[in-house]
Design a protein around this motif. Structure first.
Motif, PDB file in Angstrom:
ATOM      1  N   ALA A  55      -0.066 -14.365   6.138  1.00  0.00           N
ATOM      2  CA  ALA A  55       0.104 -15.761   5.285  1.00  0.00           C
ATOM      3  C   ALA A  55      -0.719 -15.799   4.272  1.00  0.00           C
ATOM      4  O   ALA A  55      -0.502 -16.880   3.526  1.00  0.00           O
ATOM      5  N   LEU A  56      -1.282 -14.865   3.771  1.00  0.00           N
ATOM      6  CA  LEU A  56      -2.865 -15.037   2.713  1.00  0.00           C
ATOM      7  C   LEU A  56      -1.785 -14.732   1.475  1.00  0.00           C
ATOM      8  O   LEU A  56      -1.054 -14.032   1.242  1.00  0.00           O
ATOM      9  N   ASP A  57      -1.951 -15.748   0.525  1.00  0.00           N
ATOM     10  CA  ASP A  57      -1.208 -15.604  -0.830  1.00  0.00           C
ATOM     11  C   ASP A  57      -1.926 -14.366  -1.783  1.00  0.00           C
ATOM     12  O   ASP A  57      -2.887 -14.615  -2.536  1.00  0.00           O
ATOM     13  N   CYS A  58      -1.439 -13.188  -1.563  1.00  0.00           N
ATOM     14  CA  CYS A  58      -2.026 -12.084  -2.391  1.00  0.00           C
ATOM     15  C   CYS A  58      -1.062 -11.506  -3.286  1.00  0.00           C
ATOM     16  O   CYS A  58       0.024 -11.569  -3.030  1.00  0.00           O
ATOM     17  N   PHE A  59      -1.579 -10.596  -4.262  1.00  0.00           N
ATOM     18  CA  PHE A  59      -0.594 -10.151  -5.176  1.00  0.00           C
ATOM     19  C   PHE A  59      -1.387  -9.071  -5.847  1.00  0.00           C
ATOM     20  O   PHE A  59      -2.537  -8.770  -5.790  1.00  0.00           O
ATOM     21  N   ILE A 126       4.243   9.217   0.332  1.00  0.00           N
ATOM     22  CA  ILE A 126       3.105   8.605   0.656  1.00  0.00           C
ATOM     23  C   ILE A 126       2.647   7.403  -0.275  1.00  0.00           C
ATOM     24  O   ILE A 126       2.218   6.284  -0.200  1.00  0.00           O
ATOM     25  N   SER A 127       2.588   8.018  -1.659  1.00  0.00           N
ATOM     26  CA  SER A 127       1.807   7.480  -2.584  1.00  0.00           C
ATOM     27  C   SER A 127       2.763   6.006  -3.218  1.00  0.00           C
ATOM     28  O   SER A 127       2.130   5.081  -3.540  1.00  0.00           O
ATOM     29  N   GLU A 128       3.947   6.281  -3.241  1.00  0.00           N
ATOM     30  CA  GLU A 128       4.791   5.242  -3.917  1.00  0.00           C
ATOM     31  C   GLU A 128       5.556   4.412  -2.815  1.00  0.00           C
ATOM     32  O   GLU A 128       6.064   3.335  -3.251  1.00  0.00           O
ATOM     33  N   GLU A 129       5.716   4.880  -1.652  1.00  0.00           N
ATOM     34  CA  GLU A 129       6.444   4.360  -0.608  1.00  0.00           C
ATOM     35  C   GLU A 129       5.428   3.590   0.532  1.00  0.00           C
ATOM     36  O   GLU A 129       5.517   2.376   0.518  1.00  0.00           O
ATOM     37  N   LEU A 130       5.246   4.533   1.346  1.00  0.00           N
ATOM     38  CA  LEU A 130       4.238   4.280   2.541  1.00  0.00           C
ATOM     39  C   LEU A 130       3.104   3.248   2.210  1.00  0.00           C
ATOM     40  O   LEU A 130       2.804   2.118   3.030  1.00  0.00           O
ATOM     41  N   CYS A 131       2.310   3.739   1.308  1.00  0.00           N
ATOM     42  CA  CYS A 131       1.059   3.276   1.165  1.00  0.00           C
ATOM     43  C   CYS A 131       1.110   2.071   0.108  1.00  0.00           C
ATOM     44  O   CYS A 131       0.293   1.194   0.053  1.00  0.00           O
ATOM     45  N   SER A 132       1.821   2.160  -0.872  1.00  0.00           N
ATOM     46  CA  SER A 132       1.948   1.133  -2.015  1.00  0.00           C
ATOM     47  C   SER A 132       2.069  -0.024  -1.698  1.00  0.00           C
ATOM     48  O   SER A 132       3.044  -0.436  -0.771  1.00  0.00           O
ATOM     49  N   LEU A 133       1.409  -0.938  -2.152  1.00  0.00           N
ATOM     50  CA  LEU A 133       1.617  -2.435  -1.699  1.00  0.00           C
ATOM     51  C   LEU A 133       2.604  -3.118  -2.354  1.00  0.00           C
ATOM     52  O   LEU A 133       2.339  -4.240  -3.077  1.00  0.00           O
ATOM     53  N   THR A 134       3.939  -2.669  -2.169  1.00  0.00           N
ATOM     54  CA  THR A 134       4.935  -3.291  -2.720  1.00  0.00           C
ATOM     55  C   THR A 134       5.138  -4.680  -2.195  1.00  0.00           C
ATOM     56  O   THR A 134       4.793  -5.138  -0.871  1.00  0.00           O
ATOM     57  N   PRO A 135       5.639  -5.688  -3.030  1.00  0.00           N
ATOM     58  CA  PRO A 135       5.735  -7.071  -2.828  1.00  0.00           C
ATOM     59  C   PRO A 135       6.712  -7.301  -1.461  1.00  0.00           C
ATOM     60  O   PRO A 135       7.760  -6.499  -1.521  1.00  0.00           O
ATOM     61  N   ASN A 136       6.636  -8.281  -0.778  1.00  0.00           N
ATOM     62  CA  ASN A 136       7.577  -8.773   0.076  1.00  0.00           C
ATOM     63  C   ASN A 136       7.734  -7.939   1.409  1.00  0.00           C
ATOM     64  O   ASN A 136       8.857  -7.990   2.131  1.00  0.00           O
ATOM     65  N   SER A 166       2.297  -8.822  -0.028  1.00  0.00           N
ATOM     66  CA  SER A 166       1.900  -9.041  -1.275  1.00  0.00           C
ATOM     67  C   SER A 166       3.312  -9.988  -1.840  1.00  0.00           C
ATOM     68  O   SER A 166       4.192  -9.824  -1.389  1.00  0.00           O
ATOM     69  N   ARG A 167       2.748 -11.201  -2.657  1.00  0.00           N
ATOM     70  CA  ARG A 167       3.782 -12.239  -2.995  1.00  0.00           C
ATOM     71  C   ARG A 167       4.427 -11.805  -4.368  1.00  0.00           C
ATOM     72  O   ARG A 167       5.574 -11.933  -4.512  1.00  0.00           O
ATOM     73  N   VAL A 168       3.672 -11.066  -5.581  1.00  0.00           N
ATOM     74  CA  VAL A 168       4.111 -10.816  -6.571  1.00  0.00           C
ATOM     75  C   VAL A 168       3.807  -9.502  -6.869  1.00  0.00           C
ATOM     76  O   VAL A 168       2.568  -8.898  -6.378  1.00  0.00           O
ATOM     77  N   ARG A 169       4.802  -8.671  -7.454  1.00  0.00           N
ATOM     78  CA  ARG A 169       4.307  -7.402  -8.375  1.00  0.00           C
ATOM     79  C   ARG A 169       3.719  -7.722  -9.675  1.00  0.00           C
ATOM     80  O   ARG A 169       4.629  -7.925 -10.721  1.00  0.00           O
ATOM     81  N   GLY A 170       2.629  -8.124  -9.808  1.00  0.00           N
ATOM     82  CA  GLY A 170       2.171  -8.794 -11.140  1.00  0.00           C
ATOM     83  C   GLY A 170       1.961  -7.409 -12.206  1.00  0.00           C
ATOM     84  O   GLY A 170       1.611  -6.314 -12.048  1.00  0.00           O
ATOM     85  N   ILE A 171       1.930  -7.583 -13.386  1.00  0.00           N
ATOM     86  CA  ILE A 171       1.948  -7.010 -14.607  1.00  0.00           C
ATOM     87  C   ILE A 171       0.747  -7.471 -15.610  1.00  0.00           C
ATOM     88  O   ILE A 171       0.692  -8.793 -15.771  1.00  0.00           O
ATOM     89  N   TYR A 172      -0.303  -6.569 -15.883  1.00  0.00           N
ATOM     90  CA  TYR A 172      -1.168  -6.928 -16.795  1.00  0.00           C
ATOM     91  C   TYR A 172      -1.099  -8.039 -18.042  1.00  0.00           C
ATOM     92  O   TYR A 172      -1.557  -8.960 -18.087  1.00  0.00           O
ATOM     93  N   SER A 173       0.105  -7.642 -18.698  1.00  0.00           N
ATOM     94  CA  SER A 173       0.503  -8.474 -19.804  1.00  0.00           C
ATOM     95  C   SER A 173       0.922  -9.631 -19.596  1.00  0.00           C
ATOM     96  O   SER A 173       0.706 -10.749 -20.266  1.00  0.00           O
ATOM     97  N   GLU A 174       1.757  -9.873 -18.504  1.00  0.00           N
ATOM     98  CA  GLU A 174       2.160 -11.255 -17.988  1.00  0.00           C
ATOM     99  C   GLU A 174       0.867 -12.114 -17.338  1.00  0.00           C
ATOM    100  O   GLU A 174       1.010 -13.130 -17.811  1.00  0.00           O
ATOM    101  N   VAL A 175       0.213 -11.311 -16.527  1.00  0.00           N
ATOM    102  CA  VAL A 175      -0.868 -12.119 -16.122  1.00  0.00           C
ATOM    103  C   VAL A 175      -1.872 -12.682 -17.112  1.00  0.00           C
ATOM    104  O   VAL A 175      -2.197 -13.792 -17.323  1.00  0.00           O
ATOM    105  N   ASN A 176      -1.961 -11.678 -18.223  1.00  0.00           N
ATOM    106  CA  ASN A 176      -2.681 -12.148 -19.506  1.00  0.00           C
ATOM    107  C   ASN A 176      -2.242 -13.414 -20.049  1.00  0.00           C
ATOM    108  O   ASN A 176      -3.005 -14.309 -20.741  1.00  0.00           O
ATOM    109  N   THR A 177      -0.850 -13.644 -20.031  1.00  0.00           N
ATOM    110  CA  THR A 177      -0.276 -14.869 -20.793  1.00  0.00           C
ATOM    111  C   THR A 177      -0.690 -16.148 -20.059  1.00  0.00           C
ATOM    112  O   THR A 177      -0.670 -17.287 -20.409  1.00  0.00           O
TER     113      THR A 177
END
Length: 403
Positions: A55-59, A126-136, A166-177
């Motif tokens: 229920a926590l809003d994390c990203f 392992i690295s890209e599927e099971l463990c990776s903190l993919t949103p939703n 996770s709620r959002v798959r954030g991108i550095y450049s977008e977060v910076n804006t």
């Protein structure tokens, strides 16, 4: 006879393959590791005994091409200040101790990121599927909650195994804006559930940054160059040194510092990152020492990148065993010698990667500037060679240093 034309990407790819072979870096996973992956790599997750933080809003915040999403953030404003959540992929939930997967990862030491190519520490399942903190998607994590007062002082911390979403798959450049206040409507819509969190996070990050600078930390940040390929041709761009980058840096430093506190308080065996003098490189050690350039007294323990650093994974291995109820005395007997032996191994493997990355970046420099020999670049004089007395110039804005 027609001359064969090679693209920049082909030239650099060949240079990468040659360098990896010379440094004896394994480029493919052995069949027995693949078989091990097939046995343990599955989609079923067991959330019993974990804190349910869905229920926590994390990203997450990463680069646009990142595929290993190993850390997520959350923030709550409290009566005393802030409660920061740093949620790290629980790799140990999918990599059994003593398995071929684990041994192969420890032998590789770290994931290697090169222009147009990645040599992973774990297989992609392992690295890209099971463990990776993919949103939703429900994901297993190790969570570090840190309570700060309004001045950025640590009041308390808590470590637990968790399940997050996770709620959002954030991108550095977008977060910076968002931080700079010039995000477009698409970015605002994408991040609408965490917009306020991001703005408050930036406030906390600025406080932490200022506090570390006041204590003597090396907080100066520089642009770094990044090479990518477009239609096979090299492109040079600038990365890092943004508000979003610095925010992530501050939160990871805080989490790693608290993890060292936790290991010391519970007398757990671990791998510390130490630096006794700011002019020297940081090293691994099983002994607790200061980290001078970070201005951290007492101990610093990296656990925030277990998907791509074996030393971090080994910290997770000890931590999760303790959280599952194994006594600290037993863990010291079981791991202390193993961790001590791995410190020098991890150091060697990470230094090998630095040599590889430096060599390939130099190859890219030579090729790129040969292609742009008729162009003019701005530079800043930053020093002279003590050997030849040649002038050193930093090309702007890339901070590429040349004589």
């Amino acid at each position: 006879m027609t001359e064969t034309y090679k693209t920049d990407e082909q030239i650099i790819s060949e240079a990468i393959m040659d360098e990896l072979a010379q440094r004896e870096v394994p480029m493919i996973f052995p069949e027995y590791v693949i078989e091990d992956r097939n046995e343990y790599g599955h989609e079923q997750i067991d959330i019993s005994g974990r804190q349910d933080l869905r229920a926590l809003d994390c990203f997450t915040i990463d680069g646009p091409n990142a595929r290993e999403l190993d850390d997520a953030l959350s923030l709550i404003v409290t009566d005393d200040g802030y409660r920061l959540g740093v949620h790290i992929a629980d790799v140990s939930a999918f990599v059994p101790e003593g398995s071929a997967l684990e041994l192969e990862a420890e032998n590789r030491g770290t994931t290697i990121y090169l222009p147009g190519q990645t040599v992973p520490m774990f297989p992609s399942v392992i690295s890209e599927e099971l463990c990776s903190l993919t949103p939703n998607i429900d994901k297993l994590a190790v969570t570090m909650f840190i309570d700060f007062d309004s001045a950025g002082n640590i009041l308390d911390y808590e470590v637990c195994r968790s399940v997050i979403r996770s709620r959002v798959r954030g991108i550095y450049s977008e977060v910076n804006t968002i931080i700079e206040g010039n995000a477009d409507v698409n970015v605002l819509e994408k991040y609408k559930t965490v917009l306020e969190e991001i703005r408050i996070m930036q406030t906390l990050a600025e406080i932490l940054h200022s506090n570390r600078a006041h204590c003597g930390a090396s907080v100066s940040s520089f642009n770094e160059c990044k090479y990518t390929f477009t239609d096979g041709m090299l492109e040079l761009s600038v990365c890092g040194n943004t508000e979003a980058d610095r925010m992530i840096c501050e939160f990871m430093v805080a989490a790693n510092t608290c993890m060292a506190y936790y290991f010391e308080a519970n007398k757990l065996p671990g791998i510390y990152r130490v630096q006794k003098e700011t002019s020297l490189n940081a090293r691994y050690s099983v002994e607790q020492h200061n980290h001078e350039s970070l201005a951290i007294c007492g101990g610093y323990m990296r656990f925030t990148s277990p998907i791509r650093r074996a030393a971090d994974y080994m910290v997770h291995k000890v931590l999760t065993s303790f959280l599952e109820g194994e006594p600290a005395d037993d863990l010291r007997k079981r791991y202390k010698e193993e961790l001590a032996a791995y410190c020098s191994r991890a150091q060697f493997l990470e230094e090998r990667v630095k040599h590889i990355e430096r060599k390939i970046v130099n190859e890219c420099h030579m090729l790129y500037f040969a292609r742009h020999a008729e162009e003019t670049f701005r530079g800043v004089v930053v020093g002279t060679s003590r050997v030849t007395n040649d002038t050193m110039i930093a090309l702007q804005p890339y901070n590429i240093r040349i004589f």
